[in-house]
Design a protein around this motif. Structure first.
Motif, PDB file in Angstrom:
ATOM      1  N   GLN A   1       1.041   3.600  -3.678  1.00  0.00           N
ATOM      2  CA  GLN A   1      -0.250   2.983  -3.975  1.00  0.00           C
ATOM      3  C   GLN A   1      -0.939   3.706  -5.131  1.00  0.00           C
ATOM      4  O   GLN A   1      -1.440   3.079  -6.050  1.00  0.00           O
TER       5      GLN A   1
ATOM      6  N   ALA B   1      -2.504  -2.765  -0.950  1.00  0.00           N
ATOM      7  CA  ALA B   1      -2.400  -3.433   0.346  1.00  0.00           C
ATOM      8  C   ALA B   1      -3.727  -3.969   0.865  1.00  0.00           C
ATOM      9  O   ALA B   1      -3.749  -4.870   1.693  1.00  0.00           O
TER      10      ALA B   1
ATOM     11  N   ARG C   1       0.686  -3.562   6.181  1.00  0.00           N
ATOM     12  CA  ARG C   1       1.625  -3.271   5.091  1.00  0.00           C
ATOM     13  C   ARG C   1       2.907  -4.062   5.259  1.00  0.00           C
ATOM     14  O   ARG C   1       3.280  -4.391   6.336  1.00  0.00           O
TER      15      ARG C   1
ATOM     16  N   ALA D   1       0.634  -8.343   2.434  1.00  0.00           N
ATOM     17  CA  ALA D   1       1.498  -8.288   3.620  1.00  0.00           C
ATOM     18  C   ALA D   1       1.883  -9.676   4.126  1.00  0.00           C
ATOM     19  O   ALA D   1       2.823  -9.818   4.903  1.00  0.00           O
TER      20      ALA D   1
END
Ligand SMILES: Nc1ncnc2c1ncn2[C@@H]1O[C@H](COP(=O)(O)OP(=O)(O)OP(=O)(O)O)[C@@H](O)[C@H]1O
Ligand SMILES: [Mg+2]
Lengths: 229, 249
Positions: A127, B97, A229, B142
Motif C-alpha cells: 500500500q 484498499a 482485502r 476487494a
C-alpha cells in the motif's frame, strides 16, 4: 430500611457523585483527544524513514510507558506548577484540571502510538509502495493511504487504551483535581464509614457502566471499519 | 519504436547488495523512448530489484540511474516528482484498499499533479473504459476479480501520464483465465507507443509486443536479443537451461 436507603441516596447527592463521574468523563475526553493527537504524531515519527525521528519517538514511548502515571501527575503539579511556576489558568481548579489532562494525554499518547503502530502492521507494505510509486511524498502517503487503514485496524487496541485512560483518570487526584471520583470516594468513606460497602460498590458499578459500552462500541466499530482485502 | 529514439531509462554500472547477497552486479541497461523491454530470468535473479531500483523503491549501492536525462534524486520532493513520471504495476496489484476504484485512479492526478476533481474523474473514467472496467468505478477493490484489479492498477498508473511503465510480473498472481485480459491491455499500451519494462514469463506477450528481451541470472544481464532470436536461438547455457524449463509448462 427506608431510612437507611434514603440516607444513602442523600449521601450521593451531598457528595455529588454524578458530578464526580462527570469530572472524570471530562478528564477522559480531553485527555483522549490530546493522547490521540500526540500519539498519532509519535506513530508517524516511528514509521518515518528518518532515523532521528524514529529514535525520538521510540525514546518517548519507552520513557513514558515505563513511568508510573502517578509519578507523571505529581511531577506536573510539584515540578511544573510549583517549582517552575507554570500557570495554565488563573482559575485554581481549572489549572489543576488542565495539568491533569496534560498528564493523562501525554502518558496515554505512548499507548495510542503503539496501538496505531499495531494498526500500521495490518497494512501491507504494498500500500505504501503503491502510494510512493504514484509520486506521493512520505507524509502524504502516510496521511492518505497508510494511517486511514491503520486507524481502522487499530480500533480495538485504541478502545482498550480509552478504557485504561478512563480508569486512570482517577489518578488525577494526584494532580490535586478536586471533585473527581477517587477523591470523592475516599472522602465519603472517611466521613461515612458505615456505608463503606455501598460507597465502594457505587463507584465500582459506575465505572463498569461506563466501560462496558466503550468495549461494545469498539468491537462493533472494529468489525464495521475493517478494511476488506 | 523508432530506431534512433532517445534513451529514456539508463542504468550505468548499477550495484545492489542485500547483506552479503550481490543482487544487481554492474548492470548496464538502456531503454529507448517507445521501447518495450521484457525482462526474464530465474527466480531470485534480481528482476524485481531492477524494477524497484528504477523508481527507487529500492536504493542502490553504486552506479547511476538516469530517467529522461535526469539522474534519480535520492530523497524528498524531487524524488516524488520523478516517481510520478514512472508508472509501476505490481504483482499483487496494491490498489488502495480503503478507496473506491475511481478514487484509486484520481488520487495521484489530484494530489500530486493538482488536477481538479471533475477533470481527474473524467479522465479516470476514460482510462477505466480503455482497460474495460469502467462499470466497476464505484466499487471497492476487494469486490473485483484479480484481473479487474490489475487493470485498475494499470489505469491508476496511466492516470499520471508516466514517461515509462514498469510491470513486475503483472499476471503471475492471477488465475489463468484472467491472464489474457491483463496482457491484452498491456499489448494495446505497447502498440500506442508507451515505453515499457515488463518482468514476465509470458512468452506470448514477449513475442507479440516486445522489442527486446533481456535475460537475467544471478544479478547480471546475461544475454539480450529480439524476442524471436532469444526464444528460438538463445546463446548462453543459462538461457537455454531456463527456457527448456519454462517451455515444459
Ligand atoms: N528486501 C530484501 N531483503 C533481503 N533480500 C532480498 C530482499 N528482496 C529481495 N531479496 C533477495 O534478492 C534476490 C533477488 O530478488 P528479486 O526479488 O529481485 O528476484 P526476482 O528475479 O524478482 O525473483 P522472482 O522471480 O522470484 O520474483 C533474491 O535472492 C531475494 O531473496
Ligand atoms: Mg520478482
Amino acid at each position: 430500611m427506608d431510612d437507611y436507603l434514603s440516607g444513602f441516596t442523600a449521601l450521593l447527592v451531598q457528595y455529588d457523585v454524578l458530578g464526580a463521574f462527570w469530572t472524570n468523563i471530562q478528564l477522559t475526553f480531553w485527555g483522549a483527544l490530546l493522547a490521540l493527537v500526540v500519539g498519532t504524531v509519535l506513530a508517524v515519527m516511528r514509521i518515518s524513514p528518518l532515523v532521528s525521528l524514529d529514535w525520538a519517538g521510540t525514546t518517548y514511548v519507552n520513557l513514558v510507558r515505563n513511568t508510573p502515571l502517578t509519578v507523571i501527575m505529581t511531577f506536573l503539579v510539584l515540578g511544573v506548577w510549583t517549582q517552575l511556576g507554570v500557570q495554565l489558568s488563573s482559575d485554581f481548579n481549572l489549572n489543576f484540571f488542565i495539568l491533569a489532562v496534560i498528564g493523562l494525554g501525554l502518558y496515554h499518547a505512548a499507548f495510542v502510538c503503539e496501538a496505531i503502530r499495531s494498526g500500521v502492521n495490518t497494512v501491507p507494505v504494498g500500500q505504501a509502495e503503491a502510494a510512493r510509486a504514484i509520486g506521493l511524498p512520505f507524509t502524504a502517503a502516510a496521511r492518505m493511504i497508510v494511517l486511514p487503514q491503520a486507524f481502522r485496524g487499530a480500533v480495538a487496541p485504541l478502545g482498550n487504551t480509552l478504557i485504561a485512560l478512563l480508569k486512570n483518570s482517577t489518578v488525577a487526584a494526584a494532580a490535586s483535581v478536586t471533585g473527581e471520583t477517587a477523591g470523592t470516594m475516599k472522602t465519603m468513606i472517611e466521613f461515612q464509614p458505615n456505608y463503606i460497602w455501598e460507597i465502594f460498590l457505587t463507584f465500582a458499578i459506575g465505572y463498569v457502566i461506563l466501560v462496558i459500552p466503550i468495549g461494545l462500541a469498539t468491537t462493533w466499530l472494529s468489525n464495521r471499519l475493517a478494511v476488506k482485502r | 519504436m523508432e530506431k534512433d529514439a532517445p534513451a529514456l531509462v539508463e542504468l550505468k554500472g548499477v550495484n545492489k547488495h542485500f547483506g552479503d547477497l550481490h543482487v544487481l552486479q554492474d548492470v548496464d541497461l538502456t531503454v529507448r523512448k517507445g521501447e518495450v523491454l521484457v525482462v526474464i530470468g530465474p527466480s531470485g535473479s534480481g528482476k524485481s530489484t531492477l524494477c524497484r531500483a528504477i523508481n527507487r523503491l529500492e536504493t542502490i549501492d553504486d552506479g547511476e540511474i538516469v530517467i529522461d536525462g535526469k539522474p534519480l534524486p535520492a530523497e524528498g520532493r524531487a524524488l516524488a516528482r520523478l516517481r510520478a513520471d514512472v508508472g509501476m504495476v505490481f504483482q499483487s496489484f496494491n490498489l488502495f484498499a480503503h478507496k473506491t476504484v475511481l478514487d484509486n485512479v484520481t488520487l495521484g492526478p489530484r494530489k500530486v499533479r493538482g488536477v481538479p476533481k471533475k477533470d481527474a474523474e473524467e479522465e479516470a473514467l476514460a482510462l477505466l473504459d480503455r482497460v474495460g472496467v469502467k462499470n466497476q468505478a464505484h466499487k471497492m477493490p476487494a469486490q473485483l476479480s484479480g484481473g479487474q484489479q490489475q487493470r485498475v492498477a494499470i489505469a491508476r498508473a496511466l492516470a499520471m501520464h508516466p514517461k515509462v511503465m514498469l510491470f513486475d510480473e503483472p499476471t503471475s498472481a492471477l488465475d489463468p483465465e484472467m491472464v489474457n485480459e491483463v496482457l491484452d491491455a498491456m499489448v494495446a499500451l505497447a502498440k500506442e507507443g508507451m515505453t515499457m519494462i515488463v518482468v514476465t514469463h509470458e512468452m506470448g506477450f514477449a513475442r507479440k509486443a516486445a522489442d527486446r528481451v533481456v535475460f537475467m541470472a544471478d544479478g547480471q544481464i546475461v544475454e539480450q536479443a529480439d524476442p524471436d532470436t532469444f526464444f528460438t536461438a538463445p546463446k548462453s547455457d543459462r538461457a537455454k537451461d531456463f527456457l527448456s524449463k519454462i517451455l515444459v509448462h
